[in-house]
Design an enzyme around this catalytic site. Structure first.
Site, PDB file in Angstrom:
ATOM      1  N   ALA A  66       0.878  -1.171   0.000  1.00  0.00           N
ATOM      2  CA  ALA A  66       0.000   0.000   0.000  1.00  0.00           C
ATOM      3  C   ALA A  66       0.914   1.219   0.000  1.00  0.00           C
ATOM      4  O   ALA A  66       2.057   1.147   0.474  1.00  0.00           O
ATOM      5  CB  ALA A  66      -0.862  -0.022   1.251  1.00  0.00           C
ATOM      6  N   GLY A 112       0.452  -4.934   0.942  1.00  0.00           N
ATOM      7  CA  GLY A 112      -0.746  -4.940   0.095  1.00  0.00           C
ATOM      8  C   GLY A 112      -0.511  -5.617  -1.250  1.00  0.00           C
ATOM      9  O   GLY A 112      -1.461  -6.101  -1.869  1.00  0.00           O
ATOM     10  N   GLU A 115      -0.887  -9.169  -0.525  1.00  0.00           N
ATOM     11  CA  GLU A 115      -2.313  -9.372  -0.212  1.00  0.00           C
ATOM     12  C   GLU A 115      -3.152  -9.377  -1.493  1.00  0.00           C
ATOM     13  O   GLU A 115      -4.101 -10.148  -1.618  1.00  0.00           O
ATOM     14  CB  GLU A 115      -2.780  -8.288   0.766  1.00  0.00           C
ATOM     15  N   GLU A 135       4.410  -5.386   7.383  1.00  0.00           N
ATOM     16  CA  GLU A 135       3.675  -4.330   8.094  1.00  0.00           C
ATOM     17  C   GLU A 135       4.122  -4.103   9.538  1.00  0.00           C
ATOM     18  O   GLU A 135       4.147  -2.969  10.006  1.00  0.00           O
ATOM     19  CB  GLU A 135       2.159  -4.619   8.068  1.00  0.00           C
TER      20      GLU A 135
HETATM   21  N1  COA Z   1       4.657   3.053  -0.602  1.00  0.00           N
HETATM   22  C1  COA Z   1       5.073   4.202  -1.148  1.00  0.00           C
HETATM   23  N2  COA Z   1       6.187   4.325  -1.871  1.00  0.00           N
HETATM   24  C2  COA Z   1       6.918   3.214  -2.039  1.00  0.00           C
HETATM   25  C3  COA Z   1       6.558   1.967  -1.498  1.00  0.00           C
HETATM   26  C4  COA Z   1       5.362   1.914  -0.748  1.00  0.00           C
HETATM   27  N3  COA Z   1       4.908   0.780  -0.215  1.00  0.00           N
HETATM   28  N4  COA Z   1       7.505   1.052  -1.821  1.00  0.00           N
HETATM   29  C5  COA Z   1       8.419   1.701  -2.546  1.00  0.00           C
HETATM   30  N5  COA Z   1       8.076   2.995  -2.687  1.00  0.00           N
HETATM   31  C6  COA Z   1       8.802   4.054  -3.403  1.00  0.00           C
HETATM   32  C7  COA Z   1      10.018   4.528  -2.632  1.00  0.00           C
HETATM   33  O1  COA Z   1       9.625   5.483  -1.650  1.00  0.00           O
HETATM   34  C8  COA Z   1      10.847   5.132  -3.730  1.00  0.00           C
HETATM   35  O2  COA Z   1      10.289   6.386  -4.083  1.00  0.00           O
HETATM   36  P1  COA Z   1      11.279   7.671  -4.322  1.00  0.00           P
HETATM   37  O3  COA Z   1      12.161   7.236  -5.440  1.00  0.00           O
HETATM   38  O4  COA Z   1      10.325   8.753  -4.691  1.00  0.00           O
HETATM   39  O5  COA Z   1      11.988   7.860  -3.041  1.00  0.00           O
HETATM   40  C9  COA Z   1      10.585   4.193  -4.898  1.00  0.00           C
HETATM   41  O6  COA Z   1       9.352   3.543  -4.601  1.00  0.00           O
HETATM   42  C10 COA Z   1      11.654   3.133  -5.101  1.00  0.00           C
HETATM   43  O7  COA Z   1      11.787   2.425  -3.877  1.00  0.00           O
HETATM   44  P2  COA Z   1      13.202   2.243  -3.115  1.00  0.00           P
HETATM   45  O8  COA Z   1      12.909   1.992  -1.682  1.00  0.00           O
HETATM   46  O9  COA Z   1      14.108   3.357  -3.450  1.00  0.00           O
HETATM   47  O10 COA Z   1      13.728   0.913  -3.819  1.00  0.00           O
HETATM   48  P3  COA Z   1      14.745  -0.149  -3.208  1.00  0.00           P
HETATM   49  O11 COA Z   1      15.132  -1.034  -4.339  1.00  0.00           O
HETATM   50  O12 COA Z   1      15.821   0.522  -2.450  1.00  0.00           O
HETATM   51  O13 COA Z   1      13.883  -1.003  -2.144  1.00  0.00           O
HETATM   52  C11 COA Z   1      11.920  -2.182  -1.371  1.00  0.00           C
HETATM   53  C12 COA Z   1      12.815  -1.804  -2.577  1.00  0.00           C
HETATM   54  C13 COA Z   1      10.688  -2.900  -1.926  1.00  0.00           C
HETATM   55  C14 COA Z   1      12.698  -3.124  -0.477  1.00  0.00           C
HETATM   56  C15 COA Z   1      11.532  -0.911  -0.600  1.00  0.00           C
HETATM   57  O14 COA Z   1      11.002   0.024  -1.528  1.00  0.00           O
HETATM   58  C16 COA Z   1      10.498  -1.117   0.472  1.00  0.00           C
HETATM   59  O15 COA Z   1      10.835  -1.653   1.532  1.00  0.00           O
HETATM   60  N6  COA Z   1       9.236  -0.677   0.249  1.00  0.00           N
HETATM   61  C17 COA Z   1       8.202  -0.694   1.230  1.00  0.00           C
HETATM   62  C18 COA Z   1       7.680  -2.103   1.414  1.00  0.00           C
HETATM   63  C19 COA Z   1       6.616  -2.125   2.486  1.00  0.00           C
HETATM   64  O16 COA Z   1       6.887  -1.921   3.646  1.00  0.00           O
HETATM   65  N7  COA Z   1       5.375  -2.395   2.074  1.00  0.00           N
HETATM   66  C20 COA Z   1       4.270  -2.544   2.955  1.00  0.00           C
HETATM   67  C21 COA Z   1       3.499  -1.304   3.073  1.00  0.00           C
HETATM   68  S1  COA Z   1       2.173  -1.500   4.206  1.00  0.00           S
END
Ligand code: COA
Length: 260
Positions: A66, A112, A115, A135
């Site tokens: 999400a 999400g 999910e 989460e």
């Molecule tokens: N919500 C909003 N933005 C998100 C996102 C999310 N769930 N997941 C990734 N993004 C965005 C990042 O903020 C980043 O945006 P920016 O370039 O404007 O800063 C972009 O997507 C790229 O992500 P980034 O984190 O730089 O890539 P990465 O390769 O370093 O890491 C992940 C990849 C998937 C490990 C990492 O993005 C992550 O942990 N995301 C969140 C996962 C999460 O907790 N999801 C559950 C949400 S309830």
């Protein structure tokens, strides 16, 4: 219908929906959830569409969760509403759709995103896919059905471990635990899902929709799966698909189902 966050491509009888926010790793914001709802609703009404595939754009992510930026400041009431609305519009909606939905998990499927994949009728992953429910690392819990669907698919113990560690599993572990049905290379993923879609599409849409209903009924607390199966089985006898399917068998020809 035109969309800003998703791409809908149809090659009858299969439609592919691609979530298209690659710069945000296809994170599900409010608008994307609404657009997905509209797309699924329209596709489900179309008699000529017999399988839907959902995937993420780019090579990195299916859906990374999400959109955290949208709910970071939410109150208790807003948090509850977010989960309830999302479940109704998308996650429960997809699970109960009468048209089969396959998740083509092409990369990160987190929170999400996992999910959503779990709400689909089944999942195929590419070798680079990583899946998890992170989460609790954010101080919250899965709110789009993850606490229920993950144990249904992988068992309670593995689900508890995945949720508590907030860790990710790779595609092979996902296959081993039953979270996904197949693992293929990223290049093969969509074609593989389309081939499965073609096989599904040869069968009776009415039979399939009744089977989805009966299977899902077994996982709901307010319904009896066996009773639902008996009802759905009986209902099939009154349908043109049943007449065509049995007639075609007896006439030794391929059935041409009237469908939905
Ligand atoms: N919500 C909003 N933005 C998100 C996102 C999310 N769930 N997941 C990734 N993004 C965005 C990042 O903020 C980043 O945006 P920016 O370039 O404007 O800063 C972009 O997507 C790229 O992500 P980034 O984190 O730089 O890539 P990465 O390769 O370093 O890491 C992940 C990849 C998937 C490990 C990492 O993005 C992550 O942990 N995301 C969140 C996962 C999460 O907790 N999801 C559950 C949400 S309830």
């Amino acid at each position: 219908m035109s969309y800003n966050n998703i791409i809908v491509e149809t090659a009858f009888p299969i439609t592919t929906i691609t979530i298209n926010r690659p710069n945000k790793l296809n994170a599900l914001n409010k608008d994307t959830i609404q657009e997905l709802h509209e797309a699924f609703k329209a596709l489900n009404k179309d008699k000529n569409i017999k399988t839907i595939i959902i995937t993420g754009s780019g090579e990195k992510a299916f859906v990374a969760g999400a959109d955290i930026s949208e709910f970071a400041n939410f109150s208790v009431k807003e948090g509850g509403k977010l989960a309830a609305k999302g479940q109704k519009l998308l996650f429960d909606y997809v699970e109960n759709l009468s048209t089969p939905v396959i998740a083509a998990v092409n990369g990160f499927a987190l929170g999400g995103g996992l999910e959503l994949a779990m709400a689909c009728h089944f999942r195929v992953a590419s070798e680079n896919a990583r899946m998890g429910l992170p989460e609790v690392s954010l101080g919250v819990i899965p709110g789009y059905g993850g606490t229920q669907r993950l144990p249904q698919l992988v068992g309670k113990g593995i689900a508890m471990e995945m949720i508590m560690t907030a860790g990710m599993i790779d595609a092979n572990r996902a296959l081993e635990t039953g979270l996904v049905n197949h693992v293929v290379s990223q290049e093969e993923l969509l074609d593989f899902c389309k081939k499965l879609g073609s096989r599904i599409s040869n069968n009776s849409p009415v039979g399939i929709s009744h089977a989805i209903k009966a299977v899902n009924a077994g996982f709901k607390h307010d319904s009896n799966g066996y009773a639902s199966e008996i009802k759905a089985f009986g209902e099939c006898f009154g349908t043109a698909d049943f007449e065509e399917g049995t007639t075609a068998f007896l006439e030794k020809r391929k059935a041409d189902f009237p469908g939905k």
